[in-house]
Write an enzyme that holds these catalytic residues in place. Structure first.
Site, PDB file in Angstrom:
ATOM      1  N   ARG A 102     -22.103   6.622 -22.900  1.00 21.45           N
ATOM      2  CA  ARG A 102     -20.999   6.993 -22.010  1.00 21.45           C
ATOM      3  C   ARG A 102     -20.909   6.047 -20.823  1.00 21.45           C
ATOM      4  NH1 ARG A 102     -19.837  12.873 -22.546  1.00 21.45           N
ATOM      5  NH2 ARG A 102     -21.291  13.789 -24.037  1.00 21.45           N
ATOM      6  N   MET A 113     -12.448   5.466 -19.351  1.00 22.17           N
ATOM      7  CA  MET A 113     -13.290   4.527 -20.092  1.00 22.17           C
ATOM      8  C   MET A 113     -13.814   5.196 -21.362  1.00 22.17           C
ATOM      9  SD  MET A 113     -15.237   2.501 -17.021  1.00 22.17           S
ATOM     10  CE  MET A 113     -15.548   3.973 -16.050  1.00 22.17           C
ATOM     11  N   ARG A 358     -20.365  16.510 -11.482  1.00 19.09           N
ATOM     12  CA  ARG A 358     -19.751  15.614 -10.503  1.00 19.09           C
ATOM     13  C   ARG A 358     -18.890  16.460  -9.588  1.00 19.09           C
ATOM     14  NH1 ARG A 358     -15.925  12.660 -15.047  1.00 19.09           N
ATOM     15  NH2 ARG A 358     -14.740  14.500 -15.668  1.00 19.09           N
ATOM     16  N   ARG A 580      13.867   3.047  16.179  1.00 17.17           N
ATOM     17  CA  ARG A 580      14.654   1.838  15.891  1.00 17.17           C
ATOM     18  C   ARG A 580      16.103   2.091  16.300  1.00 17.17           C
ATOM     19  NH1 ARG A 580      11.579   3.435  11.507  1.00 17.17           N
ATOM     20  NH2 ARG A 580       9.936   2.032  10.787  1.00 17.17           N
ATOM     21  N   SER A 779       2.484  -2.904  20.877  1.00 16.47           N
ATOM     22  CA  SER A 779       2.582  -2.147  19.635  1.00 16.47           C
ATOM     23  C   SER A 779       2.605  -3.174  18.501  1.00 16.47           C
ATOM     24  CB  SER A 779       3.852  -1.298  19.603  1.00 16.47           C
ATOM     25  OG  SER A 779       3.927  -0.568  18.400  1.00 16.47           O
ATOM     26  N   CYS A 846       2.553   0.350  14.689  1.00 17.57           N
ATOM     27  CA  CYS A 846       3.737   1.108  14.282  1.00 17.57           C
ATOM     28  C   CYS A 846       4.300   0.663  12.949  1.00 17.57           C
ATOM     29  CB  CYS A 846       4.818   1.043  15.354  1.00 17.57           C
ATOM     30  SG  CYS A 846       5.464  -0.625  15.643  1.00 17.57           S
ATOM     31  N   TYR A 866      -3.390   4.550  19.647  1.00 21.05           N
ATOM     32  CA  TYR A 866      -2.640   5.416  18.749  1.00 21.05           C
ATOM     33  C   TYR A 866      -2.206   4.646  17.510  1.00 21.05           C
ATOM     34  CZ  TYR A 866       1.670   3.164  20.410  1.00 21.05           C
ATOM     35  OH  TYR A 866       2.649   2.244  20.705  1.00 21.05           O
TER      36      TYR A 866
END
Length: 889
Positions: A102, A113, A358, A580, A779, A846, A866
Site C-alpha cells: 500500500r 494511489m 488516520r 475601489r 497597503s 489588500c 492587517y
C-alpha cells in the site's frame, strides 16, 4: 534494515517517533498502533526518500531496496503465528505468506494511489492456501482478486476486462453477488483471468512472488505521479517532492466465510460531527469491496441501521463480541490521537485486526463541532482546536443550502454522503463535467460509481451523484474533503451510457438535464430548488471567538458596495482594506458624467463634469462609512486608465455619443487618443492624479464631506495608487491635504484621516524609505506587485501557469498564494525600510493573497498590521491569522 526498511509488529522496535515525513502517515500510525499493543498485522515501511530514489533511477527500484526486501519478509514471517508449528513463508507452496502493498504519503490522499492485496499467490501457492485454510473457495476468491488487482495496477491492463468476465460468470450461474459463486466457479474464473492476461500482454501472469513484490512496490511508487494523484496534490497544495512511503504488511482475510468481515469506520460522524460511530462493513469480503462500492455495505451500529430503515443486520447485531472490541478500540485510538479517526479493520474468523488509522476527513460543520466538543470533553484545549480546523474548509459554511420551505420534486433517494446542496446539469463523465464547467455551466457529476480517475470531474462539478456505493465509498470520502454535496448509493437510478440518459421510475433524464442534490438528506430532485444563506452561529461563532482572542493581525475586507460592506461586517471584518472607487463610476446613472469628464477639452470643463459626480461619490462614501460604524475604511483613489470608461464596441459609439452630446467622430477620436498598447503600465493610478489633479481633488472632497456627515466619526484612509516615486505621493498628498483643510473650514469641523499608498510596483518597494516620509500607511497590492515583479499578466497566465506549477517552477500559482521568494522579499524589504523611517507606519495587504492562509502566515511573520480580502473569505482569514499567531509563538 535501518534507513531502507522500518519493521513494525512482532518484536520490532517502535519507529513512529521518526514521523510521517519519513514513514508516511499510514506507516507512522501502523508503527504507533503496534507500539500501544493493538492487533496490527506485522509488516515494514519503505520510507519516502526511496520514492525520490525510484524516480531518480528512471523508474527502477534501488539495488539496496531490492536486497533488503527479503529481510523485511523474514520479519513478517517470524511475527505471524501460523496454524501449525511454523508460520507461513513467503513463496512457500504448502504454507504461503501473503502480503498487501500500500501507499502512504505524509498526508492522507484517499484513493489517489495504488494498492495490491493478496500478493504472493500463484498456481502453486493457491493450492497451499486452500489446503492450509481448509477453504478452497476462499483461496480462489483471493487469487482472482489478486490477478485482477495486479493486472490493473502493475501490468496496466484495463480492469473492466476482468469485471466483464466476472459479470458474465454471474449471469451464467444466475447469481447476483460474488459470494454466491462456488469454489469451482472461482477456479474457472482464475483460469479465464490468467488466459486474459496472457492474451492482452503477450506473456503469462508472473508466478514468482519475489518479482510480484518488486513489481507492486514499483507500481505504488509510480502511482505518486499518476494523473489523479497529481490533480489531488494540486487541489490540496501537496508538494510533489514529498513522495510516498510504501507499506508491506501481512494479509489478514475478511473473505474466509461468515465469521470474517471487513469495514471502514469513523469514530465520529464525518458529516455532522456527532459523537457516534459512523461506518460500514461487509461479511465475507475484502477491503476494496467496501470502499469501491462493489457491494452495498451494512451498517456497524443498530441505531444507524434502524435510522436508515435498512434490513441487513448491523455488525453490532451480527458480531456483538467483535463489535464491542471494535468500539473499545475506537475509543482508545481517538483518545490516543486526540482527534476523530478514520479506521480500516478486518475480522478474520472472529479475530479483529486494525489495518489503518488516520485523522478522518470531515465537513466544515463536522470539523467545528468536533473541535468544540473535544474542548468540552477535555481532550484538547482551545488553541489546539484553532489549529485543528483547516481555514479553507470554512468556505463550505459560507454558501447557501436548500430552502426548507421550497417545493422539493424528489425523484430518487440515496445515502446522504456529503452535506450541502447543489444544482446543475447532468454530466455522465469527468471529461464532460470539466468541459461544461469551463464554459461557465454548473454541472453535477453523475456516475454508477466514481473512481480515483474521476478526481478532475469531481472538482469541476458542483455535486456528485452515484448509483452505487456507501457513505465511505470513494465518492463520499473525496466529496466531503472537497466540500462537494454528494448523494451515493441511489439504487433506484439507472445510467445508460450508450444513450446517455439517467432513468428513474420509467422516466428518462438526458445528459444536460438540471437536477438538484441535497447531500444532507440524500434526496435527488428535478430542476433548481431555491436556497437560503447559512447562519454562522453556534460552533462557528465559538471557534471564531477563540481565534479572535489569539490572533494579532486585524482582518479587513475588500468592499465598495453597501452589500459588500454588510457581508463583511456579518463575517467579522474590522474595517475596509480596499474600496475601489472606479467600480462606483460604472453605475448607469454616473457613467455619462464620467464620459463627459473624459471628453472635456480643458480643466474647467472637467471640473463641471466632476461636480456632477461629487454628490454620488459623497453618497457612496457616506453609506460605506455608516455601515462600517467608526471602523477604518481605506479608499483607493481612481486607478484604471480612462479609456476603460469609453465604449469598446462599434455598436455602442452612437448611443454614447448621443448621451454625451458629441459626434461619433469626436468620441472615436478621443478614444483613439486614450488608447494604450499596455494600459496596465500606462496612464493610470497616481499618473492620472498628477496630470488631472482635479479628479483626486473631487474624490477627496467627497470622502471628507461624507465623513463629516456621519454620526459616528469614521477613520478615512485615503490611498494613492501606483506610486513609484516619493515625489508622486508628495504631490497627491498636497492635493488631499489642501482639500481637507478647505472642507474643514467650510464645515467648521475636523476629523482624523490618513494618507498612504499602495505598494504595487517594485520601485516603490525599493524606495520605501523615501515614500514613507509622506505615507502614514503602506497597503501592499500584491495582485499588481506580482504582475510587475514576475512580468506575468494575471489575465493571460492561465494558459501556462498550470504547467509551471507542475514542472516545479513555482510551488503554487503565484496569483493564488504569494511568491514568498520573489514578491515576498520585496514586501519584506519595503516593510523594513518603511518602518525604519516611520516606526508607526501601518502595514497591510489588500491583494487576493489576503485571504490565502499561507500568505497570511507570511504576513504574520513580517509583523503586518492587517490583511484584507473578499468579504466571503473574512472568516478564513480570521482563523488563518490566529493559526499564524499561535505557530509563531
Amino acid at each position: 534494515m535501518s534507513e531502507i526498511l522500518y519493521p513494525f509488529g512482532g518484536n520490532a522496535p517502535t519507529h513512529h517517533a521518526l514521523g510521517k515525513d519519513l514513514l508516511g502517515g499510514k506507516g507512522a500510525n501502523l508503527c504507533e498502533m503496534a507500539g500501544i499493543g493493538l492487533a496490527v498485522p506485522p509488516g515494514f515501511v519503505i520510507p519516502t526518500p526511496l520514492c525520490a530514489a525510484y524516480y531518480d533511477a528512471g523508474g527502477r527500484l534501488p539495488e539496496d531496496l531490492m536486497a533488503a526486501l527479503p529481510l523485511g519478509l523474514q520479519h513478517i514471517e517470524r511475527s505471524v503465528i501460523g496454524k501449525g508449528a511454523t508460520g507461513p513463508v513467503f513463496g512457500d507452496a504448502s504454507n504461503p505468506l501473503l502480503v498487501s502493498v500500500r501507499s502512504g504519503a505524509r498526508v492522507s490522499m484517499p484513493g489517489m494511489m495504488d494498492t495490491v492485496l493478496n500478493l504472493g499467490l500463484n498456481n502453486e501457492t493457491v493450492e497451499g492456501l486452500a489446503a492450509r485454510s481448509g477453504n478452497r473457495r476462499f483461496a480462489y476468491d483471493s487469487y482472482r482478486r489478486f490477478i485482477q488487482m495486479y493486472a490493473d495496477v502493475v501490468l496496466g491492463l484495463d480492469h473492466y476486462l476482468f469485471e466483464d468476465a466476472l459479470e458474465l460468470l454471474k449471469d451464467d450461474r444466475g447469481v447476483t453477488l460474488d459470494t454466491e459463486l462456488t469454489a469451482e466457479d472461482l477456479e474457472g474464473l482464475v483460469k479465464a483471468y490468467l488466459a486474459l492476461v496472457e492474451r492482452e500482454q503477450g506473456a503469462p501472469f508472473p508466478q514468482n512472488p519475489a518479482l510480484q513484490l518488486m513489481g507492486a512496490v514499483a507500481a505504488v511508487f509510480g502511482s505518486w505521479r499518476s494523473e489523479r494523484a497529481a490533480v489531488y496534490r494540486r487541489l490540496n497544495d501537496i508538494p510533489e517532492s514529498w513522495g510516498t512511503a510504501v507499506t508491506v504488511q501481512a494479509m489478514v482475510f475478511g473473505n474466509m466465510g461468515e465469521t470474517s468481515a471487513t469495514g471502514v469506520a469513523f469514530t465520529r460522524d464525518p458529516s455532522t460531527g456527532e459523537n457516534r460511530i459512523y461506518g460500514e462493513y461487509l461479511i465475507n469480503a475484502q477491503g476494496e469491496d467496501v470502499v469501491a462500492g462493489i457491494r452495498t455495505p451494512q451498517y456497524l451500529t443498530t441505531a444507524s441501521r434502524v435510522g436508515a430503515g435498512a434490513k441487513a443486520a448491523s455488525m453490532q447485531e451480527a458480531m456483538p463480541e467483535v463489535f464491542a472490541e471494535l468500539a473499545a478500540t475506537f475509543d482508545l485510538l481517538e483518545r490516543h490521537y486526540r482527534d476523530m479517526q478514520d479506521i480500516e479493520f478486518t475480522v478474520q474468523m472472529g479475530k479483529l485486526f486494525i489495518l489503518q488509522t488516520r485523522s478522518g476527513k470531515r465537513t466544515a460543520k463536522a470539523a467545528l463541532k468536533i473541535a468544540c466538543d473535544m474542548v468540552d470533553e477535555g481532550l484538547i484545549d482551545s488553541e489546539t482546536a484553532i489549529l485543528r480546523v483547516d481555514p479553507q474548509i470554512l468556505d463550505q459554511l459560507l454558501h447557501p443550502t436548500l430552502d426548507p420551505a421550497a417545493e422539493r420534486p424528489v425523484i430518487a433517494i440515496g445515502l446522504p454522503a456529503s452535506p450541502g446542496a447543489a444544482s446543475g446539469a447532468i454530466a455522465f463523465d469527468s471529461e464532460t463535467a470539466e468541459r461544461r464547467a469551463a464554459m461557465g455551466e454548473e454541472v453535477l457529476l453523475v456516475r454508477v460509481e466514481t473512481s480515483p480517475e474521476d478526481i478532475s470531474g469531481m472538482h469541476a462539478a458542483k455535486g456528485i451523484l452515484t448509483a452505487r456505493g456507501g457513505m465511505t465509498s470513494h465518492a463520499a470520502v473525496v466529496a466531503r474533503g472537497m466540500g462537494r454535496p454528494c448523494v451515493s448509493g441511489a439504487g433506484s437510478i439507472q445510467i445508460d451510457m450508450v444513450t446517455r440518459v439517467l432513468r428513474v421510475a420509467g422516466r428518462d433524464y438526458p445528459e444536460g438535464t438540471v437536477l438538484t442534490l441535497d447531500g444532507a438528506t440524500g434526496e435527488v430532485m428535478t430542476g433548481r430548488v431555491p436556497t437560503i444563506q447559512p447562519e454562522l452561529s453556534g460552533d462557528f461563532a465559538r471557534l471564531m471567538a477563540w481565534a479572535d482572542a489569539h490572533r494579532r493581525m486585524k482582518v479587513r475586507a475588500n468592499a465598495e458596495t453597501p452589500q459588500d460592506c454588510r457581508t463583511a461586517r456579518q463575517f467579522g471584518a474590522e474595517g475596509v482594506g480596499l474600496a475601489r472607487t472606479e467600480h462606483m463610476f460604472f453605475d448607469a446613472t454616473r457613467i455619462t458624467h464620467v464620459r463627459e469628464m473624459i471628453l472635456a477639452a480643458d480643466e474647467p470643463a472637467r471640473r463641471v463634469a466632476l461636480a456632477k459626480l461629487l454628490p454620488a461619490q459623497r453618497a457612496d462614501f457616506r453609506e460605506m462609512f455608516e455601515i462600517m460604524a467608526g471602523l477604518p475604511v481605506t479608499i483607493r483613489l481612481l486607478d484604471p486608465p480612462l479609456h476603460e470608461f469609453l465604449p469598446a464596441r462599434e455598436a455602442d459609439f452612437e448611443d454614447v455619443a448621443a448621451a454625451a452630446g458629441v459626434s461619433v467622430a469626436a468620441l472615436k477620436r478621443r478614444s483613439s487618443e486614450l488608447h494604450e498598447f499596455n494600459p496596465m503600465l500606462g496612464h493610470r493610478g497616481c499618473r492620472l492624479g498628477v496630470t488631472y489633479p482635479e479628479i483626486y481633488e473631487m474624490q477627496a472632497r467627497a470622502i471628507f464631506e461624507a465623513a463629516l456627515d456621519c454620526e459616528i466619526a469614521p477613520i478615512p484612509e485615503i490611498m494613492v495608487p501606483l506610486v513609484a516615486t516619493a515625489r508622486e505621493l508628495e504631490l497627491m498628498k498636497a492635493v488631499i491635504d489642501r482639500t481637507a483643510q478647505a472642507v474643514f473650514s467650510e464645515r467648521a469641523r475636523t476629523l482624523t484621516y490618513l494618507v498612504g499608498t499602495m505598494i504595487e510596483v517594485p520601485r516603490a518597494a525599493l524606495r520605501a524609505a523615501e515614500i514613507a516620509e509622506d505615507a502614514a500607511f503602506f497597503s501592499f497590492g500584491t495582485n499588481d506587485l506580482t504582475q510587475t515583479t514576475l512580468g506575468i499578466s494575471r489575465d493571460d497566465a492561465a494558459r501556462f501557469l498550470g504547467v509551471y506549477v507542475e514542472q516545479g517552477i513555482y510551488p503554487k500559482d503565484p496569483f493564488v498564494s504569494l511568491d514568498i521568494e520573489g514578491v515576498g522579499e520585496l514586501v519584506a524589504l519595503a516593510a523594513g525600510r518603511g518602518r525604519a523611517v516611520r516606526p508607526d507606519l501601518k502595514l497591510g495587504i489588500c491583494g487576493e493573497h489576503g485571504g490565502d492562509p499561507a500568505s497570511i502566515a507570511f504576513c504574520e511573520g513580517l509583523g503586518l498590521d492587517y490583511v484584507s480580502c473578499s468579504p466571503w473569505r473574512v472568516p478564513i482569514a480570521r482563523l488563518a491569522a490566529a493559526q499564524a499567531a499561535l505557530k509563531a509563538r
